[in-house]
Enzyme design. Structure first.
Site, short mmCIF file in Angstrom:
data_model
loop_
_atom_site.label_atom_id
_atom_site.label_comp_id
_atom_site.label_asym_id
_atom_site.label_seq_id
_atom_site.Cartn_x
_atom_site.Cartn_y
_atom_site.Cartn_z
N LYS A 1 -61.39 21.80 80.59
CA LYS A 1 -62.51 22.58 81.10
C LYS A 1 -62.34 22.70 82.60
CE LYS A 1 -65.01 23.04 77.32
NZ LYS A 1 -65.50 24.32 76.80
N ASP B 1 -60.41 26.28 79.67
CA ASP B 1 -61.63 26.97 79.24
C ASP B 1 -62.57 27.00 80.42
OD1 ASP B 1 -63.79 28.09 77.98
OD2 ASP B 1 -63.99 26.54 76.43
N LYS C 1 -56.79 21.01 75.93
CA LYS C 1 -57.58 22.05 76.60
C LYS C 1 -58.39 21.40 77.70
CE LYS C 1 -61.84 24.41 75.14
NZ LYS C 1 -62.43 25.25 74.07
N GLU D 1 -59.10 30.61 78.41
CA GLU D 1 -60.28 30.88 77.57
C GLU D 1 -61.49 31.27 78.41
OE1 GLU D 1 -61.20 27.74 74.79
OE2 GLU D 1 -63.08 28.65 74.18
N GLY E 1 -64.92 24.58 68.72
CA GLY E 1 -65.84 23.51 68.33
C GLY E 1 -67.09 23.55 69.18
N LYS F 1 -65.95 30.77 66.28
CA LYS F 1 -66.92 29.72 65.96
C LYS F 1 -67.91 30.35 65.00
CE LYS F 1 -66.74 27.48 70.50
NZ LYS F 1 -67.43 27.27 71.78
N ASP G 1 -64.18 33.68 73.87
CA ASP G 1 -65.10 32.80 73.13
C ASP G 1 -66.50 33.41 73.24
OD1 ASP G 1 -66.84 30.76 72.30
OD2 ASP G 1 -65.94 29.17 73.47
N SER H 1 -60.39 19.06 73.38
CA SER H 1 -60.99 19.73 74.53
C SER H 1 -61.52 18.65 75.47
CB SER H 1 -62.13 20.62 74.02
OG SER H 1 -62.89 21.14 75.09
#
Ligand code: OSB
Ligand code: MG
Length: 375
Positions: free
Chosen positions: A168, A193, A166, A218, A295, A267, A243, A140
């Protein structure tokens, strides 16, 4: 089993690289470790709450309070056998999933140790296929200063062997960034994400992103929403992955029922513990929806537990469980998690319990507060 003593350790650990998301920049990771003593064994759990309530309403401060004043007193001296038995003493506490998950994590470690098996084996005991020895992982990447920095960072992790990237995103740092990444790396498994930074009014933006052939989108919308996610999913072919919005197995069921997303990031901290995480795994499997393990920039304690959970059969998508060096110059466990370059996996610990050894001198080094309860 009876837990006779619990020590809480509040740590503040420097990250090797600042991590920027739509809710802020982290240069240090605060966490609480739970050290639970029972029958000559020590079980460890990690609380995923962060120092500020950006990802979730829980913080290291609220988790400390909930553990110290309610969860710890109710767990100490409580006689239990299975994990459901352990959870019985604190079931009355509403919310505070991360605080509960930390204690439940320590209980799982004790339980698996008492049976002389790894946590992965313990969690998978009722699955005919058993647990996997290696877990598929990705990395990520936080928001970077420039597109050039980002492309370099993607290349760095691809060179290390991470097969899934991934990114952000946040408002103003989204479409252009994603287009540049896709253009530079046309075929890699890529996802984003948004950490709840957008609203349904941004649907046209996501329709453009929909053309980039991403693995999933995400958590684009609000942290407490599933309704508007279902409105957005109906306009996209890329699966939405939830998430922040999923806090319980029941909410996971409702989200799938209304097509608010087609993938769930599990998670254990966010959903109340490994037991709840496994429930979500099971219900998704029954409906043929894949899951993966998210994570929270964990230390080796939390990462070991995440690897054990991600070794269950329906964790088929790459998890956000990267190598130790991606987070820490010095971790608080003796072992180092390394990426198996040939298949972008990390090997699941196979020693009893969470299967890693906590280095108490390093815990002390990064500790900013500690308190013990019981004898
Ligand atoms: O949204 O998945 C997230 C880290 C902190 C809080 C929330 C998230 C993340 C990550 C990092 O994406 C994943 C990792 O631990 O590698
Ligand atoms: Mg996320």
């Amino acid at each position: 089993m009876k837990i006779s003593k619990i020590t809480l350790h509040h740590l503040s650990m420097p990250l090797v690289h600042p991590f920027e998301t739509s809710f802020g920049v982290e240069t240090h990771r605060d966490c609480i470790l739970v050290e639970a003593h029972a029958e000559g064994m020590i079980g460890w759990g990690e609380c995923a709450a962060m120092s500020r309530p950006g990802y979730s309403y829980e913080t290291t401060g609220t988790a400390w309070h909930i553990m110290k004043d309610f969860l710890v007193p109710n767990s100490l001296g409580h006689e239990w056998q299975g994990i459901n038995d352990f959870m019985e003493a604190t079931r009355w506490v509403r919310g505070h999933a991360m605080a509960k998950a930390a204690l439940q994590g320590a209980a799982w470690d004790l339980l698996a140790q008492s049976e002389g098996i790894s946590l992965g084996k313990k969690l998978a005991e009722s699955y005919p296929a058993g647990s996997k020895a290696r877990v598929n992982v990705g990395v990520s990447i936080g928001v970077q200063l420039t597109i050039d920095d980002l492309l370099k960072r993607i290349q760095l992790f691809l060179d290390k062997g991470y097969a899934r990237i991934k990114l952000k995103i946040k408002p103003g740092r989204d479409l252009e960034t994603l287009q540049a990444a896709r253009e530079a790396f046309p075929t890699i498994p890529l996802m984003l994400d948004a950490n709840s930074a957008y609203t349904l009014a941004d649907a046209p933006l996501f329709q453009k992103i929909d053309k980039l052939n991403l693995l999933m989108i995400e958590q684009p919308l609000a942290y407490d929403d599933i309704f508007e996610h279902s409105k957005l999913q109906a306009q996209l072919k890329t699966p939405i992955c939830l998430d922040e919005s999923i806090h319980t197995p029941a909410q996971a069921e409702w989200a799938l029922e209304i097509d608010a997303g087609r993938i769930i990031n599990i998670k254990p901290g966010r959903v109340g513990g490994l037991w709840e995480g496994r429930q979500i795994h099971d219900l998704c499997q029954k409906r043929n929806f894949p899951v993966w393990c998210g994570g929270m920039l964990e230390t080796g304690v939390g990462r070991a537990a995440n690897l054990a959970m991600a070794s269950l059969p329906n964790f088929t998508l790459p998890s956000d469980i990267s190598a130790t060096e991606r987070y820490w110059a010095e971790d608080i466990i003796e072992e180092t998690f390394v990426l198996n370059k040939e298949d972008s996996t990390i090997t699941v610990p196979n020693k009893p319990g969470i299967g890693v050894t906590v280095n108490l001198a390093r815990v002390e080094k990064y500790q900013i507060k500690t308190e013990s309860f019981g004898l």
